[in-house]
Write a protein that holds these residues in place. Structure first.
Motif, short mmCIF file in Angstrom:
data_model
loop_
_atom_site.label_atom_id
_atom_site.label_comp_id
_atom_site.label_asym_id
_atom_site.label_seq_id
_atom_site.Cartn_x
_atom_site.Cartn_y
_atom_site.Cartn_z
N THR A 6 11.93 -8.20 12.98
CA THR A 6 12.43 -8.32 14.34
C THR A 6 13.77 -9.01 14.40
O THR A 6 14.53 -8.80 15.33
CB THR A 6 11.42 -9.07 15.23
OG1 THR A 6 11.19 -10.36 14.68
CG2 THR A 6 10.13 -8.29 15.36
N ASN A 7 14.10 -9.87 13.45
CA ASN A 7 15.38 -10.53 13.44
C ASN A 7 16.32 -9.75 12.53
O ASN A 7 16.17 -9.77 11.32
CB ASN A 7 15.25 -11.97 12.95
CG ASN A 7 16.56 -12.73 13.05
OD1 ASN A 7 17.63 -12.15 13.11
ND2 ASN A 7 16.46 -14.05 13.09
N PRO A 8 17.31 -9.07 13.10
CA PRO A 8 18.15 -8.18 12.29
C PRO A 8 19.05 -8.91 11.30
O PRO A 8 19.57 -8.28 10.39
CB PRO A 8 18.97 -7.43 13.33
CG PRO A 8 18.94 -8.27 14.55
CD PRO A 8 17.67 -9.04 14.52
N TYR A 18 18.69 -0.76 3.64
CA TYR A 18 19.25 -1.19 4.92
C TYR A 18 20.77 -1.26 4.82
O TYR A 18 21.33 -1.36 3.73
CB TYR A 18 18.76 -2.58 5.31
CG TYR A 18 17.29 -2.67 5.64
CD1 TYR A 18 16.84 -2.46 6.93
CD2 TYR A 18 16.36 -2.97 4.66
CE1 TYR A 18 15.50 -2.55 7.24
CE2 TYR A 18 15.01 -3.07 4.95
CZ TYR A 18 14.59 -2.86 6.24
OH TYR A 18 13.26 -2.95 6.55
N TRP A 20 23.82 -3.56 7.10
CA TRP A 20 24.20 -4.44 8.19
C TRP A 20 25.64 -4.12 8.54
O TRP A 20 26.50 -4.05 7.66
CB TRP A 20 24.07 -5.91 7.77
CG TRP A 20 22.66 -6.38 7.68
CD1 TRP A 20 21.97 -7.05 8.63
CD2 TRP A 20 21.77 -6.22 6.58
NE1 TRP A 20 20.69 -7.31 8.20
CE2 TRP A 20 20.54 -6.81 6.94
CE3 TRP A 20 21.86 -5.63 5.32
CZ2 TRP A 20 19.43 -6.84 6.09
CZ3 TRP A 20 20.77 -5.64 4.49
CH2 TRP A 20 19.58 -6.24 4.86
N ASP A 92 22.01 4.47 18.92
CA ASP A 92 23.26 3.70 18.87
C ASP A 92 24.50 4.52 18.58
O ASP A 92 25.57 3.96 18.34
CB ASP A 92 23.15 2.59 17.83
CG ASP A 92 22.26 1.45 18.27
OD1 ASP A 92 21.79 1.47 19.42
OD2 ASP A 92 22.04 0.53 17.46
N SER A 108 21.80 -3.10 1.49
CA SER A 108 20.76 -3.96 0.94
C SER A 108 20.82 -4.07 -0.59
O SER A 108 20.39 -5.07 -1.15
CB SER A 108 19.37 -3.48 1.37
OG SER A 108 19.18 -2.13 1.04
N ARG A 117 19.21 -14.67 4.80
CA ARG A 117 19.65 -14.50 6.17
C ARG A 117 21.17 -14.54 6.25
O ARG A 117 21.81 -15.36 5.61
CB ARG A 117 19.06 -15.62 7.04
CG ARG A 117 19.23 -15.40 8.51
CD ARG A 117 18.50 -16.50 9.30
NE ARG A 117 18.30 -16.21 10.70
CZ ARG A 117 19.25 -16.01 11.58
NH1 ARG A 117 20.51 -16.02 11.22
NH2 ARG A 117 18.96 -15.78 12.85
N GLY A 128 24.76 -4.42 14.18
CA GLY A 128 23.38 -3.96 14.07
C GLY A 128 22.95 -3.79 12.62
O GLY A 128 23.77 -3.76 11.71
N ARG A 129 21.64 -3.70 12.47
CA ARG A 129 21.04 -3.41 11.16
C ARG A 129 20.37 -2.05 11.27
O ARG A 129 19.61 -1.80 12.21
CB ARG A 129 20.02 -4.48 10.78
CG ARG A 129 19.28 -4.16 9.48
CD ARG A 129 18.28 -5.21 9.11
NE ARG A 129 17.08 -5.05 9.92
CZ ARG A 129 16.03 -5.86 9.87
NH1 ARG A 129 16.06 -6.92 9.09
NH2 ARG A 129 14.99 -5.65 10.63
N TYR A 130 20.63 -1.19 10.31
CA TYR A 130 20.07 0.16 10.31
C TYR A 130 19.38 0.39 8.97
O TYR A 130 19.77 -0.15 7.95
CB TYR A 130 21.16 1.19 10.57
CG TYR A 130 21.90 0.90 11.85
CD1 TYR A 130 21.35 1.28 13.07
CD2 TYR A 130 23.10 0.21 11.85
CE1 TYR A 130 21.99 0.98 14.27
CE2 TYR A 130 23.75 -0.09 13.04
CZ TYR A 130 23.19 0.29 14.24
OH TYR A 130 23.82 -0.01 15.43
#
Length: 187
Positions: A6-8, A18, A20, A92, A108, A117, A128-130
């Motif tokens: 939940t925390n991007p 991923y 960022w 998005d 990633s 983090r 955003g993170r995708y």
């Protein structure tokens, strides 16, 4: 503790791919210097982009991209992330295509040094993170008659031929022992 899903800005501990995305508030002429890594005489490394990402240790530069969005204006940034990199950008696309100026992408694969983090600092702004979509394989239903089958029901019943063969083998072994015994006694 923050939930990595939940925390991007949290780095999930998974093999899923991923990216960022960060906007870089610098003129195009300063982007190259911002992304350049300098090594000092005492083996220290200074990397402005790495410092601004707030990660320790620095991510692997081979999986960090820094460029001006004008260079891919004809292709489109949302297409670059979704088609060229396979990321699920959800809804998005308009937000990503509206971005202008510099952008930093951290994949990633760059985060293999225990980073947990992001803590971005100016001139970075988190966008955003995708993630790479998870595709579960689909299977077509098997329709052949051989696919219907039955579950095994234990050992199959012995056929008459198999039983006859076992008896004949037993008789031959018995006769061989009997003949051997007679030869030994007479000898």
């Amino acid at each position: 503790m923050t939930d990595p899903l939940t925390n991007p800005l949290t780095v999930p501990d998974s093999d899923r791919r991923y990216v960022w995305v960060f906007a870089v508030d610098l003129p195009e002429n300063d982007l190259r210097a911002f992304g350049h890594e300098d090594h000092t005489d005492d083996d220290n490394v200074h990397w402005p982009l790495g410092d601004a990402l707030g990660l320790s240790p620095y991510p692997d530069q081979d999986f960090v991209e820094l460029f001006d969005l004008d260079t891919i204006q004809d292709f489109g940034f949302s297409r670059y992330l979704s088609e060229a990199n396979g990321m699920d950008i959800g809804e998005d696309a308009a937000k990503l295509d509206a971005l202008r100026g510099g952008v930093a992408l951290v994949f990633s694969q760059a985060l293999k040094g225990g980073q947990t983090r992001f803590a971005p600092k100016a001139p970075l702004s988190f966008i955003g993170r995708y993630a790479l979509p998870v595709d579960l394989p689909t299977h077509e239903k098997l329709t052949s008659t051989s696919a219907e089958g039955l579950l095994p029901q234990g050992k199959p019943v012995k056929s008459d031929a198999r039983i006859g063969g076992m008896v004949a083998t037993f008789v031959l072994i018995f006769l061989a022992l009997f003949v051997t015994l007679f030869v030994w006694i007479s000898g």
